[in-house]
Design an enzyme around this catalytic site. Sequence first.
Site, PDB file in Angstrom:
ATOM      1  N   CYS A 113       0.816  -1.234   0.000  1.00 38.84           N
ATOM      2  CA  CYS A 113       0.000   0.000   0.000  1.00 38.84           C
ATOM      3  C   CYS A 113       0.844   1.276   0.000  1.00 38.84           C
ATOM      4  O   CYS A 113       0.320   2.357  -0.275  1.00 38.84           O
ATOM      5  CB  CYS A 113      -0.949   0.016   1.189  1.00 38.84           C
ATOM      6  SG  CYS A 113      -2.058  -1.396   1.222  1.00 38.84           S
ATOM      7  N   HIS A 246      -3.069   7.313   2.344  1.00 37.18           N
ATOM      8  CA  HIS A 246      -3.534   6.013   1.848  1.00 37.18           C
ATOM      9  C   HIS A 246      -4.950   5.773   2.370  1.00 37.18           C
ATOM     10  O   HIS A 246      -5.247   6.039   3.533  1.00 37.18           O
ATOM     11  CB  HIS A 246      -2.577   4.919   2.337  1.00 37.18           C
ATOM     12  CG  HIS A 246      -3.085   3.542   2.091  1.00 37.18           C
ATOM     13  ND1 HIS A 246      -3.559   3.150   0.859  1.00 37.18           N
ATOM     14  CD2 HIS A 246      -3.213   2.466   2.913  1.00 37.18           C
ATOM     15  CE1 HIS A 246      -3.950   1.887   0.938  1.00 37.18           C
ATOM     16  NE2 HIS A 246      -3.760   1.449   2.175  1.00 37.18           N
ATOM     17  N   ASN A 276     -10.081   0.081  -0.033  1.00 35.95           N
ATOM     18  CA  ASN A 276      -8.615   0.100  -0.032  1.00 35.95           C
ATOM     19  C   ASN A 276      -8.102  -0.495  -1.348  1.00 35.95           C
ATOM     20  O   ASN A 276      -8.218  -1.696  -1.574  1.00 35.95           O
ATOM     21  CB  ASN A 276      -8.113  -0.713   1.161  1.00 35.95           C
ATOM     22  CG  ASN A 276      -6.594  -0.685   1.298  1.00 35.95           C
ATOM     23  OD1 ASN A 276      -5.890  -0.282   0.377  1.00 35.95           O
ATOM     24  ND2 ASN A 276      -6.097  -1.125   2.434  1.00 35.95           N
TER      25      ASN A 276
HETATM   26  N1  ACO Z   1     -18.895  -7.822   9.500  1.00 33.79           N
HETATM   27  C1  ACO Z   1     -19.415  -8.020  10.721  1.00 33.79           C
HETATM   28  N2  ACO Z   1     -18.658  -8.365  11.790  1.00 33.79           N
HETATM   29  C2  ACO Z   1     -17.338  -8.492  11.588  1.00 33.79           C
HETATM   30  C3  ACO Z   1     -16.739  -8.316  10.332  1.00 33.79           C
HETATM   31  C4  ACO Z   1     -17.579  -7.956   9.262  1.00 33.79           C
HETATM   32  N3  ACO Z   1     -17.114  -7.735   8.016  1.00 33.79           N
HETATM   33  N4  ACO Z   1     -15.413  -8.505  10.443  1.00 33.79           N
HETATM   34  C5  ACO Z   1     -15.171  -8.815  11.724  1.00 33.79           C
HETATM   35  N5  ACO Z   1     -16.332  -8.811  12.429  1.00 33.79           N
HETATM   36  C6  ACO Z   1     -16.544  -9.057  13.842  1.00 33.79           C
HETATM   37  C7  ACO Z   1     -15.414  -9.846  14.478  1.00 33.79           C
HETATM   38  O1  ACO Z   1     -15.594 -11.234  14.273  1.00 33.79           O
HETATM   39  C8  ACO Z   1     -15.549  -9.454  15.934  1.00 33.79           C
HETATM   40  O2  ACO Z   1     -16.593 -10.215  16.498  1.00 33.79           O
HETATM   41  P1  ACO Z   1     -16.492 -10.737  18.036  1.00 33.79           P
HETATM   42  O3  ACO Z   1     -16.397  -9.486  18.869  1.00 33.79           O
HETATM   43  O4  ACO Z   1     -17.755 -11.503  18.199  1.00 33.79           O
HETATM   44  O5  ACO Z   1     -15.238 -11.558  18.089  1.00 33.79           O
HETATM   45  C9  ACO Z   1     -16.017  -8.003  15.870  1.00 33.79           C
HETATM   46  O6  ACO Z   1     -16.539  -7.817  14.548  1.00 33.79           O
HETATM   47  C10 ACO Z   1     -14.915  -6.992  16.120  1.00 33.79           C
HETATM   48  O7  ACO Z   1     -13.788  -7.347  15.340  1.00 33.79           O
HETATM   49  P2  ACO Z   1     -12.459  -6.526  15.361  1.00 33.79           P
HETATM   50  O8  ACO Z   1     -11.470  -7.144  14.421  1.00 33.79           O
HETATM   51  O9  ACO Z   1     -12.023  -6.299  16.776  1.00 33.79           O
HETATM   52  O10 ACO Z   1     -12.967  -5.124  14.777  1.00 33.79           O
HETATM   53  P3  ACO Z   1     -12.192  -3.768  14.651  1.00 33.79           P
HETATM   54  O11 ACO Z   1     -12.962  -2.717  15.304  1.00 33.79           O
HETATM   55  O12 ACO Z   1     -10.735  -3.906  14.961  1.00 33.79           O
HETATM   56  O13 ACO Z   1     -12.293  -3.506  13.085  1.00 33.79           O
HETATM   57  C11 ACO Z   1     -11.006  -3.667  11.088  1.00 33.79           C
HETATM   58  C12 ACO Z   1     -11.708  -4.441  12.186  1.00 33.79           C
HETATM   59  C13 ACO Z   1     -12.019  -2.835  10.326  1.00 33.79           C
HETATM   60  C14 ACO Z   1     -10.346  -4.663  10.121  1.00 33.79           C
HETATM   61  C15 ACO Z   1      -9.946  -2.754  11.725  1.00 33.79           C
HETATM   62  O14 ACO Z   1      -9.142  -3.454  12.628  1.00 33.79           O
HETATM   63  C16 ACO Z   1      -9.084  -2.115  10.686  1.00 33.79           C
HETATM   64  O15 ACO Z   1      -9.544  -1.349   9.865  1.00 33.79           O
HETATM   65  N6  ACO Z   1      -7.769  -2.379  10.719  1.00 33.79           N
HETATM   66  C17 ACO Z   1      -6.884  -1.857   9.740  1.00 33.79           C
HETATM   67  C18 ACO Z   1      -6.834  -2.841   8.667  1.00 33.79           C
HETATM   68  C19 ACO Z   1      -6.551  -2.263   7.336  1.00 33.79           C
HETATM   69  O16 ACO Z   1      -6.845  -1.135   7.041  1.00 33.79           O
HETATM   70  N7  ACO Z   1      -5.990  -3.097   6.518  1.00 33.79           N
HETATM   71  C20 ACO Z   1      -5.754  -2.750   5.189  1.00 33.79           C
HETATM   72  C21 ACO Z   1      -4.449  -3.254   4.746  1.00 33.79           C
HETATM   73  S1  ACO Z   1      -3.158  -2.450   5.521  1.00 33.79           S
HETATM   74  C22 ACO Z   1      -3.166  -0.938   5.025  1.00 33.79           C
HETATM   75  O17 ACO Z   1      -3.672  -0.649   3.981  1.00 33.79           O
HETATM   76  C23 ACO Z   1      -2.602   0.006   5.942  1.00 33.79           C
END
Ligand code: ACO
Length: 319
Positions: A113, A246, A276
């Site tokens: 990215c 980004h 993304n």
């Molecule tokens: N729909 C519904 N529920 C979901 C989904 C979904 N798509 N995905 C996960 N969940 C659930 C999980 O299972 C979890 O359930 P539980 O509490 O029963 O275990 C709950 O939602 C919370 O999950 P978390 O992973 O803790 O959620 P978080 O608030 O951290 O959000 C996310 C997850 C959106 C991926 C976040 O961590 C994030 O954006 N991280 C950055 C990742 C990123 O941007 N990656 C891109 C590549 S790297 C880059 O470009 C920089």
Amino acid sequence: MFYSRIAGTGSYLPEKILTNQALESKVQTNDEWIYSRTGIKQRHVAAEGQLTSDLAFEAASRALEAAHCTAADVDLIIVATTTPDMVFPSCACILQHKLGATRAAAFDLQAVCSGFIYALSTADQFIRSGNFRKILVVGAEILTRLIDWSDRSTCVLFGDGAGAVLLEQSTLPGILSSHLHADGSYAPILSVPGNLRNGLYEGGAYLQMEGNAVFKFAVKVLGEVSEEALSANHLDKSALDWLIPHQANIRIIQATAKKLSLPMDKVICTVDLHANTSAASIPLALDCAVRDGRVRKGQLVLLEGVGGGFTWGGVLVRM
Ligand code: ACO
């Protein structure tokens, strides 16, 4: 003394749009969860048979047109991508042929990215050294083909697209400075670990990610690199006209803007419509903002990226 400046921008998004609602029939998710956690409403998905070089071709052609250049003027093509058409030749060589840019040298650059930031910085060095006068810098990805569509924690986050700039030699800066970083010890939190071996694909073929760890790391380093770019140029945060980060997650973008005391109306956000798109996200956002008239000649813009590797960096540009 040579400098480089952005002479034209272009971008391309595949026709097919996949909304959050449409994803509800693929995995157990919903629009409210996706939008509130990420800011994403929809993503574009490349058509069957469409290749990364096809997306790159459209974006590059538009950047050339905006810069009033032809393919024959281009000295070098750098394509930042993690999803090239094939193992080799590079996407840049395939693009060179499609464009008919017969004079141009061509190579791919892989920094996930942060790829466009790395590529723009590399192009700037070639122009400053006097080696090349006109360089096409492209970020192009079909990341949706690296996604496990049954994994709701990753499949909602990504989209396909391409963005490009034509960077050219200038007597005035242009790119003021660029700042690149990497830390390979963070590889386990974001990777596609597989590879081709002896005629077979071995290891995981899909993107895997520790979302929380990625989130925290991204906020930390994007804040740091913003400060680094400004202080290297003895500029205060208030000098910035625009931040173009980004586009991974609106909450990462908001946290970065907060660290810079920058109101969100000075931040270009396309994550809602594009999701993304990895190396394509920054040039896509830049092109949108140039074409809708927000980013204008003479303004100070900070571009910054973070991604797998981990890699991160920033480029401060006078448009
Ligand atoms: N729909 C519904 N529920 C979901 C989904 C979904 N798509 N995905 C996960 N969940 C659930 C999980 O299972 C979890 O359930 P539980 O509490 O029963 O275990 C709950 O939602 C919370 O999950 P978390 O992973 O803790 O959620 P978080 O608030 O951290 O959000 C996310 C997850 C959106 C991926 C976040 O961590 C994030 O954006 N991280 C950055 C990742 C990123 O941007 N990656 C891109 C590549 S790297 C880059 O470009 C920089």
